[in-house]
Motif scaffolding. Structure first.
Motif: not given
Lengths: 474, 187
Positions: A52-74
């Motif tokens: 199995r390969s690490s999911i660390a990149d996926r986790v960080l990408e999703q957290i960044r995405q969520e942060r961006c969505e919040r800012v974009e919405e504002g």
């Protein structure tokens, strides 16, 4: 292959049958069986993890995405709001002033953008801030978000933060959930109850009761900011007291243990102050004046023989004729995904009777019962404090003796008598307590009998509660 | 709690999101191993593992730095797994069985050495498998084939393939047990 191993592997492959699940559960009662189950589950986890390969990149990408969505919405909200004044100014002015206006508008939009981004983050944090803790004491307690989508199904005795505008639902008759605010205010949601919690802009608490039964201990609230309980039929304002509220489709019953609670009927705005030891019922009708009454005394005995059919509001069970007697057979509840076979009495509290009867250490529950085959049968008695008293007592009583029905002959009517002092509390004053306990100042409002085995053919001919001390006196 | 983990969490809380990658890499195997046998597939376990780390990040400011991180994280993971089972209407008696495993995993201390020993033993035991048994494990777990596809590849009936997988997993378990006992004896 050992049977235990075979069943464990079937469980892991999801090819196990329901009766085999029960068999495996029996085999893993002992620590040796558990150990064997754990070994195979651990091997399965290792096999699944191979390569199995690490999911660390996926986790960080999703957290960044969520942060961006919040800012974009504002930012998007700012842009759409800044467009209107620009157009108005263009109509009123020539080209030069239009250029100037656009520059000013752009700067204003940028400044507003920054403010809105800060506001959006603040707002987001506000919306996500916990306003209370939920402590469920049942397995079907759900948190729904503002869009009524299930955010979480909460496991018994886990504590979970609840956010403003979230709804808590106890799906089944025997579920209980406790909600605790930071100021010590406690709500106890009994079975089949749904409430939405809101933190109002002035900091006061609002509870929208959609259905069910709530017992509350309300800590003193700040002056001018009472805790508000809103139902379809009434609005209650609570400054700090102990109360119980019952909500049906078109009526709300309020019972007060200590202090006073103001009840306002929505239909005509009529208001009544309900004092300790009294109750009031608001409906959508305005024919009767809104008044409070003292709690009536309740009988110490109760009986149901189904000779006149199922009583009004009977929850679960099918009426059948068996050997010239009218009896009730356990069935799957219609409104639930439970796989248990259930007989549940009417909820006397919700039917406006306050309870079935008062109970104490001398109370005995009798069941004239018939089973086709032995299966584990669970008995639960829903109780409330009666008349309501300071502090919350009541909760679900479970008869926990194992295999109490093992010796009952098949397809034969037998009467089983269960002294209520032998039952175990599931919850008392917000704490799980096992073993027999003090029974005082409470009344039974619901009886729930269930088994997970359809083959048990669980049928009840009569059920009744007696008080042995009172019977001896007679 | 391990000082370095505490320092990393403090950095994450101070806004250094990249440090969270270290947290994920350190603990993801434990979360995955907790979820995998209960949820039954690698993809479902990976999805839950991802959700667990995102939820843990959102709740990180409520984590008490004086407490150990591993049980806190596995507590969140166990809740996610239970919720997923409920969503699939798989609670009831199965939940009782899975609870033994979830409780054992969440109460166990983080031990990379122990996990590595198990993983090494498994690798050694897989090397000793007969050719067909090895192909069955490879197809089922490394490639994620369903039973029918695997049966097709091995040119066996579904029942025979299922029996082969049963027997192979039991022999792997017995082999790992003796390998770990040997390693324990060596030390």
């Amino acid at each position: 292959m050992k049977r235990l191993d075979e069943l464990t592997l079937k469980l892991l492959d999801d090819t196990i049958k329901e009766d085999e699940v029960g068999e495996l559960a029996e085999l893993t009662q002992e620590s040796e069986g558990q150990q064997s189950l754990l070994q195979l589950m651990e091997l399965e986890s290792q096999l699944q993890a191979c390569g199995r390969s690490s999911i660390a990149d996926r986790v960080l990408e999703q957290i960044r995405q969520e942060r961006c969505e919040r800012v974009e919405e504002g930012v998007m909200r700012v842009v759409s709001e800044s467009q209107t004044p620009v157009r108005e100014l263009t109509d009123a002015a020539g080209n030069k002033s239009l250029q100037f206006t656009l520059v000013v508008a752009s700067i204003a939009a940028l400044a507003a953008c920054l403010l809105f981004v800060i506001f959006a983050i603040d707002q987001n944090e506000h919306e996500h801030r916990a306003i209370a803790q939920l402590i469920p004491h049942g397995s079907n307690v759900r948190i729904l978000d503002a869009d009524e989508k299930v955010r979480s199904v909460v496991t018994a005795d886990d504590s979970v933060a609840v956010r403003s505008n979230e709804t808590i639902e106890t799906s089944q008759a025997f579920d209980i959930a406790e909600i605790v605010y930071a100021d010590g205010t406690k709500l106890e949601l009994l079975g089949e109850t749904k409430v939405r919690l809101t933190a109002r802009p002035d900091g006061s608490k609002q509870i929208t009761m959609l259905s069910g039964l709530v017992q509350a201990d309300v800590a003193p609230q700040p002056e001018g900011r009472p805790l508000q309980i809103v139902t379809q039929a009434a609005t209650l304002e609570v400054l700090g007291t102990t109360l119980g509220v019952e909500v049906r489709e078109a009526s709300t019953q309020l019972g007060v243990a200590t202090g006073r609670v103001a009840m306002t009927r929505k239909a005509d705005g009529q208001r009544v102050e309900v004092a300790a030891g009294r109750f009031a019922t608001a409906t959508e009708s305005t024919v009767e004046p809104l008044q409070s009454h003292p709690f009536p005394d309740l009988p110490r005995e109760w009986r149901e023989d189904f000779e006149d059919g199922l009583p009004a509001g009977w929850r679960t069970g099918e009426l059948i004729e068996l050997e010239n007697a009218t009896t009730v057979q356990a069935i799957r509840p219609r409104r639930s995904n439970s796989e248990r076979f259930v007989i549940t009495s009417h909820n006397a509290w919700q039917e406006g009777e306050h309870a079935l009867c008062k109970i104490d250490r001398d109370s005995v529950l009798h069941l004239r019962i018939r089973q086709r085959a032995f299966a584990r049968i669970t008995i639960m008695i829903g109780t409330r404090s009666y008349p309501p008293a300071r502090g919350r007592v009541g909760g679900n009583l479970f008869y926990t003796k194992k295999a109490w029905n093992e010796d009952l002959p098949p397809d034969t009517w037998k009467t089983v008598s269960i002294p209520l002092k032998d039952v175990a509390w599931q919850m008392k004053q917000g704490k799980r307590v096992n073993g027999p306990s003090e029974l005082a100042g409470i009344a039974a409002y619901l009886i729930h009998i269930s088994t997970e085995n359809e083959d048990a053919g669980l049928t009840i001919d009569r059920m009744w509660i007696t008080n042995e001390a009172e019977a001896n006196q007679r | 709690m391990n000082d370095s983990i505490r320092e990393i969490i403090e950095k994450v809380l101070a806004g250094d999101l990249d440090q969270y990658r270290v947290i994920v890499r350190t603990f993801e195997a434990d979360v995955f191993r907790l979820a995998a046998p209960v949820l039954g597939s690698r993809s479902a376990a990976e999805d839950v593992t991802q959700d667990v780390f995102i939820a843990a990040y959102r709740r990180l400011d409520s984590f008490d730095l004086a407490e150990p991180f591993h049980p806190w994280l596995l507590g969140i993971a166990a809740n996610f797994v239970r919720n997923e089972l409920r969503r699939r209407s798989r609670e009831d008696r199965r939940m009782e069985l899975y609870s033994h495993y979830l409780d054992a995993m969440t109460s166990r201390e983080s031990s990379p050495d122990g996990a590595d020993a198990l993983s090494d033993a498994l690798a050694r035991c897989r090397e000793r498998l007969a050719k067909t048994a090895s192909a069955a494990i490879e197809g089922r777990y490394d490639e994620g084939l369903g039973l029918e596809a695997l049966a097709d590849r091995l040119q066996r009936s579904v029942t025979a393939t299922s029996q082969l997988l049963y027997r192979t997993r039991l022999s792997l378990r017995d082999c790992i047990e003796s390998q770990l006992a040997l390693a324990g004896g060596d030390s």
